[in-house]
Each structure stands twice: as C-alpha cells, then as structure tokens.
Design a protein around this motif. Structure first.
Motif, PDB file in Angstrom:
ATOM      1  N   ARG A  86       0.833  -1.221   0.000  1.00 29.43           N
ATOM      2  CA  ARG A  86       0.000   0.000   0.000  1.00 29.43           C
ATOM      3  C   ARG A  86       0.855   1.252   0.000  1.00 29.43           C
ATOM      4  O   ARG A  86       0.563   2.220  -0.700  1.00 29.43           O
ATOM      5  CB  ARG A  86      -0.915   0.012   1.221  1.00 29.43           C
ATOM      6  CG  ARG A  86      -2.113  -0.849   1.081  1.00 29.43           C
ATOM      7  CD  ARG A  86      -3.048  -0.630   2.242  1.00 29.43           C
ATOM      8  NE  ARG A  86      -3.879  -1.804   2.420  1.00 29.43           N
ATOM      9  CZ  ARG A  86      -4.409  -2.192   3.550  1.00 29.43           C
ATOM     10  NH1 ARG A  86      -4.202  -1.497   4.652  1.00 29.43           N
ATOM     11  NH2 ARG A  86      -5.158  -3.255   3.610  1.00 29.43           N
ATOM     12  N   GLU A  87       1.901   1.247   0.816  1.00 33.46           N
ATOM     13  CA  GLU A  87       2.790   2.413   0.871  1.00 33.46           C
ATOM     14  C   GLU A  87       3.511   2.611  -0.454  1.00 33.46           C
ATOM     15  O   GLU A  87       3.679   3.746  -0.907  1.00 33.46           O
ATOM     16  CB  GLU A  87       3.786   2.277   2.016  1.00 33.46           C
ATOM     17  CG  GLU A  87       3.166   2.432   3.388  1.00 33.46           C
ATOM     18  CD  GLU A  87       2.445   3.765   3.550  1.00 33.46           C
ATOM     19  OE1 GLU A  87       2.971   4.809   3.132  1.00 33.46           O
ATOM     20  OE2 GLU A  87       1.327   3.757   4.100  1.00 33.46           O
ATOM     21  N   ARG A  88       3.929   1.524  -1.088  1.00 31.61           N
ATOM     22  CA  ARG A  88       4.554   1.643  -2.412  1.00 31.61           C
ATOM     23  C   ARG A  88       3.604   2.304  -3.394  1.00 31.61           C
ATOM     24  O   ARG A  88       4.000   3.182  -4.160  1.00 31.61           O
ATOM     25  CB  ARG A  88       4.937   0.262  -2.944  1.00 31.61           C
ATOM     26  CG  ARG A  88       6.204  -0.291  -2.425  1.00 31.61           C
ATOM     27  CD  ARG A  88       6.595  -1.550  -3.197  1.00 31.61           C
ATOM     28  NE  ARG A  88       7.627  -2.261  -2.498  1.00 31.61           N
ATOM     29  CZ  ARG A  88       7.500  -3.474  -1.984  1.00 31.61           C
ATOM     30  NH1 ARG A  88       6.388  -4.136  -2.116  1.00 31.61           N
ATOM     31  NH2 ARG A  88       8.499  -4.036  -1.349  1.00 31.61           N
ATOM     32  N   GLN A  89       2.354   1.854  -3.381  1.00 32.19           N
ATOM     33  CA  GLN A  89       1.359   2.411  -4.302  1.00 32.19           C
ATOM     34  C   GLN A  89       1.150   3.902  -4.038  1.00 32.19           C
ATOM     35  O   GLN A  89       1.076   4.700  -4.972  1.00 32.19           O
ATOM     36  CB  GLN A  89       0.021   1.666  -4.173  1.00 32.19           C
ATOM     37  CG  GLN A  89       0.054   0.263  -4.705  1.00 32.19           C
ATOM     38  CD  GLN A  89       0.355   0.223  -6.190  1.00 32.19           C
ATOM     39  OE1 GLN A  89       0.023   1.116  -6.944  1.00 32.19           O
ATOM     40  NE2 GLN A  89       1.020  -0.850  -6.605  1.00 32.19           N
ATOM     41  N   ARG A  90       1.046   4.284  -2.775  1.00 29.61           N
ATOM     42  CA  ARG A  90       0.865   5.700  -2.441  1.00 29.61           C
ATOM     43  C   ARG A  90       2.044   6.535  -2.921  1.00 29.61           C
ATOM     44  O   ARG A  90       1.870   7.630  -3.445  1.00 29.61           O
ATOM     45  CB  ARG A  90       0.681   5.870  -0.940  1.00 29.61           C
ATOM     46  CG  ARG A  90      -0.664   5.437  -0.461  1.00 29.61           C
ATOM     47  CD  ARG A  90      -0.836   5.735   1.006  1.00 29.61           C
ATOM     48  NE  ARG A  90      -2.071   5.126   1.471  1.00 29.61           N
ATOM     49  CZ  ARG A  90      -2.212   4.464   2.599  1.00 29.61           C
ATOM     50  NH1 ARG A  90      -1.175   4.346   3.412  1.00 29.61           N
ATOM     51  NH2 ARG A  90      -3.359   3.939   2.945  1.00 29.61           N
ATOM     52  N   ARG A  92       4.133   5.806  -5.353  1.00 27.74           N
ATOM     53  CA  ARG A  92       4.132   5.853  -6.820  1.00 27.74           C
ATOM     54  C   ARG A  92       3.105   6.865  -7.335  1.00 27.74           C
ATOM     55  O   ARG A  92       3.350   7.561  -8.314  1.00 27.74           O
ATOM     56  CB  ARG A  92       3.825   4.473  -7.391  1.00 27.74           C
ATOM     57  CG  ARG A  92       4.971   3.508  -7.266  1.00 27.74           C
ATOM     58  CD  ARG A  92       4.619   2.155  -7.837  1.00 27.74           C
ATOM     59  NE  ARG A  92       5.696   1.207  -7.573  1.00 27.74           N
ATOM     60  CZ  ARG A  92       5.514  -0.041  -7.221  1.00 27.74           C
ATOM     61  NH1 ARG A  92       4.284  -0.532  -7.104  1.00 27.74           N
ATOM     62  NH2 ARG A  92       6.539  -0.825  -7.000  1.00 27.74           N
ATOM     63  N   GLU A  93       1.966   6.930  -6.692  1.00 32.20           N
ATOM     64  CA  GLU A  93       0.916   7.873  -7.117  1.00 32.20           C
ATOM     65  C   GLU A  93       1.349   9.305  -6.919  1.00 32.20           C
ATOM     66  O   GLU A  93       0.947  10.200  -7.690  1.00 32.20           O
ATOM     67  CB  GLU A  93      -0.370   7.594  -6.340  1.00 32.20           C
ATOM     68  CG  GLU A  93      -1.055   6.308  -6.744  1.00 32.20           C
ATOM     69  CD  GLU A  93      -2.202   5.935  -5.822  1.00 32.20           C
ATOM     70  OE1 GLU A  93      -2.500   6.743  -4.899  1.00 32.20           O
ATOM     71  OE2 GLU A  93      -2.791   4.862  -6.008  1.00 32.20           O
ATOM     72  N   ARG A  94       2.145   9.581  -5.916  1.00 30.50           N
ATOM     73  CA  ARG A  94       2.605  10.947  -5.644  1.00 30.50           C
ATOM     74  C   ARG A  94       3.678  11.401  -6.617  1.00 30.50           C
ATOM     75  O   ARG A  94       3.911  12.597  -6.762  1.00 30.50           O
ATOM     76  CB  ARG A  94       3.128  11.050  -4.226  1.00 30.50           C
ATOM     77  CG  ARG A  94       2.044  10.976  -3.202  1.00 30.50           C
ATOM     78  CD  ARG A  94       2.595  11.169  -1.821  1.00 30.50           C
ATOM     79  NE  ARG A  94       1.524  10.994  -0.850  1.00 30.50           N
ATOM     80  CZ  ARG A  94       1.726  10.890   0.443  1.00 30.50           C
ATOM     81  NH1 ARG A  94       2.954  10.919   0.908  1.00 30.50           N
ATOM     82  NH2 ARG A  94       0.714  10.742   1.235  1.00 30.50           N
ATOM     83  N   ARG A  95       4.364  10.473  -7.256  1.00 29.10           N
ATOM     84  CA  ARG A  95       5.437  10.843  -8.191  1.00 29.10           C
ATOM     85  C   ARG A  95       4.910  11.467  -9.416  1.00 29.10           C
ATOM     86  O   ARG A  95       3.988  11.467 -10.000  1.00 29.10           O
ATOM     87  CB  ARG A  95       6.258   9.629  -8.596  1.00 29.10           C
ATOM     88  CG  ARG A  95       7.385   9.393  -7.658  1.00 29.10           C
ATOM     89  CD  ARG A  95       8.441   8.557  -8.276  1.00 29.10           C
ATOM     90  NE  ARG A  95       8.070   7.129  -8.069  1.00 29.10           N
ATOM     91  CZ  ARG A  95       8.690   6.141  -8.668  1.00 29.10           C
ATOM     92  NH1 ARG A  95       9.659   6.366  -9.501  1.00 29.10           N
ATOM     93  NH2 ARG A  95       8.376   4.914  -8.417  1.00 29.10           N
TER      94      ARG A  95
END
Length: 95
Positions: A86-90, A92-95
C-alpha cells in the motif's frame, strides 16, 4: 509489482522467521516457568497475597506484544507485506 524472491532470499526469510518464532516460544516457556515459581512463592509465602499477578500481567503484556510482532507483523507476514505494498502504491501515485 514486487520482484520474485530468489532461493537465497527465501532461505534467508525462512531462517529469520523460524528464529523469531523460536525466540517467542523460548520467551513463553520462560514466562510460564518463572510465573509458576512466583505463584508458588506467593501462595506459600509469608503474605499469602496474590502479588504474583502484577509481574505476570506486566510480563504477559510484553509476551503478547512480542507475539504480535513475530506472528502478525514479522518479516514476510501477509499483513506486513500488504502494508508495504500500500505504501509503495501511495508513493508511486505521488510521483
């Protein structure tokens, strides 16, 4: 998507998890033995009061938290891996 684990990674993770579980089992066994002795001392001692409940409760809480860290949050556990993903996804979305 996480990369597949190599045989060496699996071996290392299995050894760490087995060591953590063995550490908890050792902790639990020592807890039981020491608290059994404290129970006998409290029951047959001078005061006859259940003073042994206080160290048993405090140490029991520590044993519970140790168990949670080993069996629920330890390296390779499903919960930990889901939270990491989940943290990886968050991120990645912020990049």
């Amino acid at each position: 998507m996480p990369s597949p684990m190599t045989d060496e990674d699996l071996e290392s993770l299995a050894r760490r998890r087995a060591g953590a579980k063995l550490g908890w089992y050792t902790h639990a066994l020592i807890y039981l033995v020491v608290n059994a002795v404290l129970f006998v001392l409290a029951r047959h001692g001078v005061t006859h009061r259940p003073w042994n409940l206080y160290p048993a409760a405090g140490w029991g809480l520590g044993l519970l938290l140790h168990g949670v860290s080993v069996f629920l949050l330890g390296a390779g556990s499903g919960l930990r891996e889901r939270l990491i993903e989940r943290e990886r996804q968050r991120l990645r979305e912020r990049r």
